[in-house]
Structure formats: structure tokens, C-alpha cells
Design a protein around this motif. Structure first.
Motif, PDB file in Angstrom:
ATOM      1  N   SER A  47      60.074   6.695  58.699  1.00 39.47           N
ATOM      2  CA  SER A  47      58.784   6.673  58.004  1.00 39.47           C
ATOM      3  C   SER A  47      57.639   6.872  58.989  1.00 39.47           C
ATOM      4  O   SER A  47      57.707   6.454  60.139  1.00 39.47           O
ATOM      5  CB  SER A  47      58.604   5.346  57.264  1.00 39.47           C
ATOM      6  OG  SER A  47      59.563   5.208  56.233  1.00 39.47           O
TER       7      SER A  47
ATOM      8  N   GLY B 260      52.980   7.515  58.977  1.00 36.93           N
ATOM      9  CA  GLY B 260      51.789   7.480  58.139  1.00 36.93           C
ATOM     10  C   GLY B 260      50.571   6.944  58.862  1.00 36.93           C
ATOM     11  O   GLY B 260      50.601   6.657  60.065  1.00 36.93           O
ATOM     12  N   THR B 261      49.493   6.798  58.093  1.00 39.19           N
ATOM     13  CA  THR B 261      48.237   6.294  58.633  1.00 39.19           C
ATOM     14  C   THR B 261      47.397   5.732  57.500  1.00 39.19           C
ATOM     15  O   THR B 261      47.716   5.911  56.316  1.00 39.19           O
ATOM     16  CB  THR B 261      47.464   7.418  59.353  1.00 39.19           C
ATOM     17  OG1 THR B 261      46.373   6.862  60.080  1.00 39.19           O
ATOM     18  CG2 THR B 261      46.916   8.425  58.348  1.00 39.19           C
TER      19      THR B 261
ATOM     20  N   ARG C  72      51.242   8.759  53.796  1.00 40.46           N
ATOM     21  CA  ARG C  72      52.539   8.317  54.281  1.00 40.46           C
ATOM     22  C   ARG C  72      53.612   9.365  53.969  1.00 40.46           C
ATOM     23  O   ARG C  72      53.466  10.173  53.063  1.00 40.46           O
ATOM     24  CB  ARG C  72      52.903   6.970  53.666  1.00 40.46           C
ATOM     25  CG  ARG C  72      54.024   6.242  54.360  1.00 40.46           C
ATOM     26  CD  ARG C  72      53.989   4.729  54.123  1.00 40.46           C
ATOM     27  NE  ARG C  72      53.848   4.353  52.718  1.00 40.46           N
ATOM     28  CZ  ARG C  72      52.767   3.734  52.234  1.00 40.46           C
ATOM     29  NH1 ARG C  72      51.734   3.470  53.014  1.00 40.46           N
ATOM     30  NH2 ARG C  72      52.728   3.404  50.967  1.00 40.46           N
TER      31      ARG C  72
END
Length: 336
Positions: free
Chosen positions: A49, A51-52, A172
Motif C-alpha cells: 500500500s 498514499g498521502t 491511496r
């Protein structure tokens, strides 16, 4: 100690031995289970995974495109959410660049990119794939957006916005995640593209294109917003010309029917996993709606041309009295 993979192998051999000794009909499900187990195990080991998130950031400046996120790998975006509150928020442009391409594969206004036309204030509503939990923001999606080498997400204020507002966002995804639509696992080279028409004015009975591609692929989602002097334009039948065929695949018996409505949407707004009516106003004869094709696949090998018509004429009969109509359309297509 026997691992899961060994158990599948033993079961497969045992089944084949029983077949050889006792005769009867083979059960290929055993072989499929073993194959799927190995595939799942290999895939899970590679998944990661990423993301931010941005919280109350002032990254959006008038007239400038701001980068929200960039990631280098092979994978798939799985979730986006956007917050904020300023005039013309819904016309904020979100662009997604795939594999270092100079032009975005997806270039959407926030609201139309989630099936919402005319800055409709209705909320909260939501389905698994998208929704709007507040106003004007709280807009989210779980579109599967695959990429082979890299992905970059940017945002830009509408031209009318002259301030630098506070902005919130979540992005994400998962590396090496395959894309499965309606039970069909798409090729690794599949990419999601957005075809847009903004403010197109169609003449009565004109058939016009919503998208045209010469590639192989699958239709994913259609969002449409339209406005006219009456609702006769809702008599239109949506047509798909598949693989160069001149004879259409009829996708509906009326425009509201395509979006699973009936009698000019006579019961008002609705939001289902397959289709929804996000805006309706009898005063100016406007509507917006979305339609997903995940569980109703439209697949093509050598091209797709998707059309709408401004009103309808079949077997010499014109249905009611269509007028000039202005359309904005978003057509999402997986191509490979």
C-alpha cells in the motif's frame, strides 16, 4: 508439515487417482483451486500500500496546477477523497498522469468526475465507488486506476477562483494490484481513460459521439449532464457501435432508461451501485446522472463508438418535441 499449496497438490493428485481407478467425470475445479492459490500467494507477497494526505494546505494558487501526489512503481490507485469550501469548488480540476505521459489520462472537474452536474448540493449520499458526504466537498471515489511505471495527481482551481483556499485530500493505492471489473481480470496493460465533452450544443435529433476509441477495452462509467427547453431530449436512445459495426448495440430505450430511471425521472433523485440521478430540475429541464458498467460489461476488441441523440426518431416517428440541448459528458473507458 503440509502447507496450503501442498494440500491443494495432494487433493489434485488424489482426485486424479480416483478418476483413473474408478472412472467417472473429471472435476477441473481442483486444478483451478490450486492455480488460484498459487496466484494469490504470489500476488499477496508483492502487494504494498502507498498514499498521502494533505490537511488544510494552501497549495492551490489561482491559474497554477499543483502536484498533490507522485509515486513511481507499478500499481493501481484505489481511493481519493477531497475536502474544502470555496465558490466553484466543484469545478476544481483534478488531473491524473499515467506512466510519465505529457497529457493526463484523466482530466476531470471534481463534481462531474463523480457524476454530479450543476453543482448539485444534495448530500450525504454514497455508494462503494463514489459519493458526496457534505457540501460542497466530502467527495470520494474508489476508482481502480492502473499504471505501469508511475502516477502523478494534480489539482487546479477553476478560473473564477482568485483566492488561495485551504484544501484537504487523501490519495491511496496498492502496488502490483491487478484490476478486476465485474469478475473480469483486465490485462496488465489496461489503462483507464476519460473522454469528455463540455457544453456541447446538439440540434434536435442529432446523434453525437460521447467517445470514440480504436483500441480494445471495456466501457466503465458514463456521466451526463444536460439542459434544454423541455425534457423531450430524454427520449434519446444510447447506442454503442462495437468493433467497427455500423449497426448499433442499443443500450437503452430512452435516456433516463439508460440511467435506470423511468418516466422522465418522475420519483426524483436516487443513488444505486449501478446508476444514479444526482440532479433534476423541472424549472430549467436539467439533469445529471451516472451509470456504471462493472456488472453489465460492454467489451470491445477493435474499437468503440458511444453515441447519444438529442431526442429520438424511430421508424419515422419523432418522440415529442426536442429542442436544442446542451450536454456535458464524461465517459470512462479501460483500454488496452
Amino acid at each position: 508439515m503440509i502447507t496450503t499449496g501442498h494440500k491443494y497438490f495432494v487433493a489434485l493428485v488424489t482426485g486424479l487417482t480416483a478418476l483413473a481407478v474408478g472412472g467417472g467425470t473429471a472435476k477441473p475445479a481442483l486444478a483451478v483451486d490450486a492455480s488460484e492459490a498459487v496466484d494469490r500467494r504470489g500476488s499477496l507477497e508483492q502487494l504494498k500500500s502507498f498514499g498521502t494526505a494533505g490537511k488544510e494546505k494552501r497549495v492551490l494558487e489561482p491559474g497554477k496546477e499543483a502536484e498533490l501526489f507522485c509515486h513511481t512503481a507499478r500499481g493501481c490507485l484505489t481511493h481519493m477523497w477531497f475536502g474544502g469550501n470555496w465558490p466553484d469548488y466543484g469545478r476544481t480540476r483534478v488531473r491524473i498522469y499515467i506512466d510519465d505521459e505529457p497529457s493526463p489520462a484523466i482530466d476531470m472537474e471534481l463534481m462531474m468526475g463523480h457524476g454530479i452536474g450543476f453543482a448539485d448540493k444534495s448530500a450525504p449520499w454514497g455508494i462503494a465507488r463514489m459519493g458526496k458526504t457534505g457540501h460542497p466537498s466530502g467527495i470520494y471515489n474508489t476508482y481502480r486506476i492502473p499504471f505501469g511505471r508511475s502516477v502523478r495527481v494534480t489539482a487546479q482551481l477553476a478560473e473564477s477562483v482568485k483566492a488561495t483556499p485551504d484544501f484537504w485530500w487523501i490519495i491511496r493505492g496498492v502496488e502490483n494490484l491487478p484490476v478486476t471489473i465485474g469478475g473480469i481480470r483486465l490485462p496488465g496493460r489496461a489503462r483507464l481513460r476519460l473522454y469528455r465533452r463540455d457544453g456541447y450544443r446538439a440540434k434536435p435529433l442529432e446523434e453525437f459521439e460521447l467517445c470514440a476509441t480504436a483500441k480494445a477495452g471495456m466501457l466503465y462509467q458514463v456521466a451526463l449532464a444536460a439542459k434544454s427547453k423541455n425534457f423531450s431530449y430524454l427520449e434519446a436512445c444510447v447506442r454503442a457501435y462495437v468493433d467497427g459495426n455500423n449497426r448499433p448495440l442499443w443500450l437503452s430505450s430512452g435516456l433516463e432508461d439508460y440511467f435506470l430511471g423511468t418516466y422522465y425521472f418522475n420519483r426524483g433523485k436516487y443513488y444505486t451501485p449501478v446508476a444514479g440521478l444526482t440532479h433534476i430540475d423541472p424549472r430549467d429541464h436539467s439533469f445529471s446522472a451516472y451509470r456504471f458498467h462493472e456488472e453489465d460489461p460492454i467489451v470491445f476488441r477493435t474499437g468503440l463508438r458511444l453515441t447519444c441523440r438529442c431526442g429520438e426518431k424511430i421508424d419515422g416517428k419523432v418522440f415529442h418535441d426536442p429542442k436544442d440541448t446542451v450536454y456535458t459528458s464524461y465517459v470512462w473507458v479501460y483500454e488496452w
